[in-house]
Design a protein around this motif. Structure first.
Motif, PDB file in Angstrom:
ATOM      1  N   UNK A   1     -14.620   7.077   6.675  1.00 49.92           N
ATOM      2  CA  UNK A   1     -14.270   5.836   6.039  1.00 49.92           C
ATOM      3  C   UNK A   1     -12.894   5.951   5.618  1.00 49.92           C
ATOM      4  N   UNK A   2     -12.099   5.160   6.094  1.00 44.89           N
ATOM      5  CA  UNK A   2     -10.483   5.108   5.579  1.00 44.89           C
ATOM      6  C   UNK A   2     -10.322   4.031   4.537  1.00 44.89           C
ATOM      7  N   UNK A   3      -9.558   4.142   3.459  1.00 44.67           N
ATOM      8  CA  UNK A   3      -9.058   3.236   2.921  1.00 44.67           C
ATOM      9  C   UNK A   3      -7.516   3.245   2.357  1.00 44.67           C
ATOM     10  N   UNK A   4      -6.737   2.048   2.361  1.00 42.42           N
ATOM     11  CA  UNK A   4      -5.579   2.164   1.880  1.00 42.42           C
ATOM     12  C   UNK A   4      -5.434   1.796   0.403  1.00 42.42           C
ATOM     13  N   UNK A   5      -4.511   2.217  -0.404  1.00 44.93           N
ATOM     14  CA  UNK A   5      -4.476   2.147  -1.764  1.00 44.93           C
ATOM     15  C   UNK A   5      -3.107   1.572  -2.347  1.00 44.93           C
ATOM     16  N   UNK A   6      -2.971   0.743  -3.081  1.00 43.45           N
ATOM     17  CA  UNK A   6      -1.415   0.374  -3.597  1.00 43.45           C
ATOM     18  C   UNK A   6      -1.250   0.879  -4.913  1.00 43.45           C
ATOM     19  N   UNK A   7      -1.846   2.118  -5.194  1.00 43.28           N
ATOM     20  CA  UNK A   7      -1.283   2.819  -6.099  1.00 43.28           C
ATOM     21  C   UNK A   7      -1.843   4.333  -6.125  1.00 43.28           C
ATOM     22  N   UNK A   8      -1.188   5.231  -6.370  1.00 39.95           N
ATOM     23  CA  UNK A   8      -1.596   6.513  -6.140  1.00 39.95           C
ATOM     24  C   UNK A   8      -2.649   7.043  -7.078  1.00 39.95           C
ATOM     25  N   UNK A   9      -3.390   8.059  -6.802  1.00 36.73           N
ATOM     26  CA  UNK A   9      -4.559   8.536  -7.363  1.00 36.73           C
ATOM     27  C   UNK A   9      -3.828   9.327  -8.840  1.00 36.73           C
ATOM     28  N   UNK A  10      -4.661   8.975  -9.861  1.00 37.76           N
ATOM     29  CA  UNK A  10      -4.222   9.674 -11.184  1.00 37.76           C
ATOM     30  C   UNK A  10      -5.681   9.966 -11.854  1.00 37.76           C
ATOM     31  N   UNK A  11      -5.871  11.134 -11.956  1.00 39.74           N
ATOM     32  CA  UNK A  11      -7.112  11.847 -12.354  1.00 39.74           C
ATOM     33  C   UNK A  11      -7.420  11.307 -13.938  1.00 39.74           C
ATOM     34  N   UNK A  12      -6.233  11.276 -14.712  1.00 40.42           N
ATOM     35  CA  UNK A  12      -6.524  10.857 -16.187  1.00 40.42           C
ATOM     36  C   UNK A  12      -6.994   9.464 -16.386  1.00 40.42           C
ATOM     37  N   UNK A  13      -6.747   8.665 -15.293  1.00 46.31           N
ATOM     38  CA  UNK A  13      -6.935   7.288 -15.466  1.00 46.31           C
ATOM     39  C   UNK A  13      -8.459   6.632 -14.707  1.00 46.31           C
ATOM     40  N   UNK A  14      -9.126   7.763 -13.954  1.00 49.15           N
ATOM     41  CA  UNK A  14     -10.286   7.514 -13.483  1.00 49.15           C
ATOM     42  C   UNK A  14     -11.347   7.294 -14.200  1.00 49.15           C
ATOM     43  N   UNK A  15     -12.377   6.392 -13.818  1.00 49.15           N
ATOM     44  CA  UNK A  15     -13.703   6.024 -14.503  1.00 49.15           C
ATOM     45  C   UNK A  15     -14.726   5.664 -13.474  1.00 49.15           C
ATOM     46  N   UNK A  16     -15.990   5.531 -13.871  1.00 56.52           N
ATOM     47  CA  UNK A  16     -16.914   5.406 -12.935  1.00 56.52           C
ATOM     48  C   UNK A  16     -18.129   4.665 -13.633  1.00 56.52           C
ATOM     49  N   UNK A  17     -19.011   3.985 -12.813  1.00 54.96           N
ATOM     50  CA  UNK A  17     -20.132   3.479 -13.097  1.00 54.96           C
ATOM     51  C   UNK A  17     -21.274   4.092 -12.541  1.00 54.96           C
TER      52      UNK A  17
ATOM     53  N   UNK B   1       0.838  -1.184   0.024  1.00 53.07           N
ATOM     54  CA  UNK B   1      -0.126  -0.098  -0.064  1.00 53.07           C
ATOM     55  C   UNK B   1       0.900   1.378   0.128  1.00 53.07           C
ATOM     56  N   UNK B   2       0.431   2.296  -0.755  1.00 52.34           N
ATOM     57  CA  UNK B   2       1.151   3.490  -0.937  1.00 52.34           C
ATOM     58  C   UNK B   2       0.534   4.741  -0.259  1.00 52.34           C
ATOM     59  N   UNK B   3      -0.814   4.558  -0.449  1.00 50.92           N
ATOM     60  CA  UNK B   3      -1.722   5.693  -0.092  1.00 50.92           C
ATOM     61  C   UNK B   3      -2.785   5.508   0.728  1.00 50.92           C
ATOM     62  N   UNK B   4      -2.834   6.270   1.769  1.00 53.79           N
ATOM     63  CA  UNK B   4      -4.387   6.218   2.755  1.00 53.79           C
ATOM     64  C   UNK B   4      -5.426   7.257   2.342  1.00 53.79           C
ATOM     65  N   UNK B   5      -6.503   7.023   2.306  1.00 56.14           N
ATOM     66  CA  UNK B   5      -7.468   8.227   2.050  1.00 56.14           C
ATOM     67  C   UNK B   5      -8.663   7.934   3.073  1.00 56.14           C
ATOM     68  N   UNK B   6      -9.008   9.094   3.650  1.00 49.25           N
ATOM     69  CA  UNK B   6     -10.121   9.391   4.499  1.00 49.25           C
ATOM     70  C   UNK B   6     -11.320  10.114   4.205  1.00 49.25           C
ATOM     71  N   UNK B   7     -12.553   9.709   4.250  1.00 48.10           N
ATOM     72  CA  UNK B   7     -13.493  10.564   3.817  1.00 48.10           C
ATOM     73  C   UNK B   7     -14.698  10.760   5.306  1.00 48.10           C
ATOM     74  N   UNK B   8     -15.279  11.677   5.131  1.00 43.53           N
ATOM     75  CA  UNK B   8     -16.372  11.974   6.391  1.00 43.53           C
ATOM     76  C   UNK B   8     -17.665  12.332   5.506  1.00 43.53           C
ATOM     77  N   UNK B   9     -18.770  11.760   5.748  1.00 43.96           N
ATOM     78  CA  UNK B   9     -19.895  11.858   5.142  1.00 43.96           C
ATOM     79  C   UNK B   9     -21.302  11.925   6.194  1.00 43.96           C
TER      80      UNK B   9
END
Length: 182
Positions: A129-145, A44-52
């Motif tokens: 909510x907290x989540x660990x990621x194994x890759x850094x965020x990259x805006x150009x590669x984001x997608x969604x459903x 893992x290389x990045x931790x993210x946290x959100x509050x909702x």
């Protein structure tokens, strides 16, 4: 720490061993050694946290290769319905959604591998909510459903007409038109 398999290959629930006494509790939410012992070899290389607040729905998001992310999701406060959708075109469960209740109380975590879209809905008054990621965020590669894709038939645990959804998430395509490269 133990792993609970789901009906989707590689998508697993992680249950930590919790040590409790009159003071409260202690647990390791992540241990590289223990994950390696369980056959989960991820750096893992990045931790993210959100509050909702209650009624918030985030997702469904993913990043395409070479920036695809594995996520280890957990709840620090409150409770959510956590959802992962298999986007791996060669998978027998392609297009299938899996959901699980994650909460500060049950301390479960969902390991969402690369090749999945991910999202969650907040069903408590608030949730961190907290989540660990194994890759850094990259805006150009984001997608969604789009969260309400009828082919996915996801039960978000709330009335979708009252859901609080970002403008970005409201205009995402259904799975049949998404730009997934998995």
């Amino acid at each position: 720490m133990k792993i609970e398999e789901t009906y989707i290959k590689d998508l697993v629930i992680v249950e930590p061993t919790v040590f409790g006494d009159e003071r409260g509790y202690f647990f390791e939410s992540y241990s590289k050694t223990k994950f390696d012992d369980l056959g989960i070899n991820i750096e893992f290389v990045q931790d993210n946290q959100s509050f909702s607040k209650k009624g918030t729905l985030r997702g469904l998001h993913y990043q395409n290769p070479p920036f695809a992310q594995t996520k280890l999701v957990r709840v620090l406060e409150g409770e959510i319905i956590d959802v992962a959708v298999d986007l791996r075109k060669d998978s027998p469960t392609y297009g299938k959604a899996f959901s699980v209740l994650l909460s500060a109380e049950n301390k479960k975590q969902l390991l969402v591998p690369q090749g999945f879209a991910h999202g969650f809905s907040v069903i408590s008054e608030t949730a961190s909510v907290m989540y660990k990621c194994d890759q850094f965020y990259n805006k150009a590669s984001e997608g969604g459903i789009k969260y309400d894709d009828p082919s996915l038939n996801i039960d978000w645990g709330m009335n979708l007409e009252e859901a609080i959804v970002s403008e970005k998430d409201q205009i995402l395509p259904f799975i049949e038109n998404c730009n997934s490269l998995f």
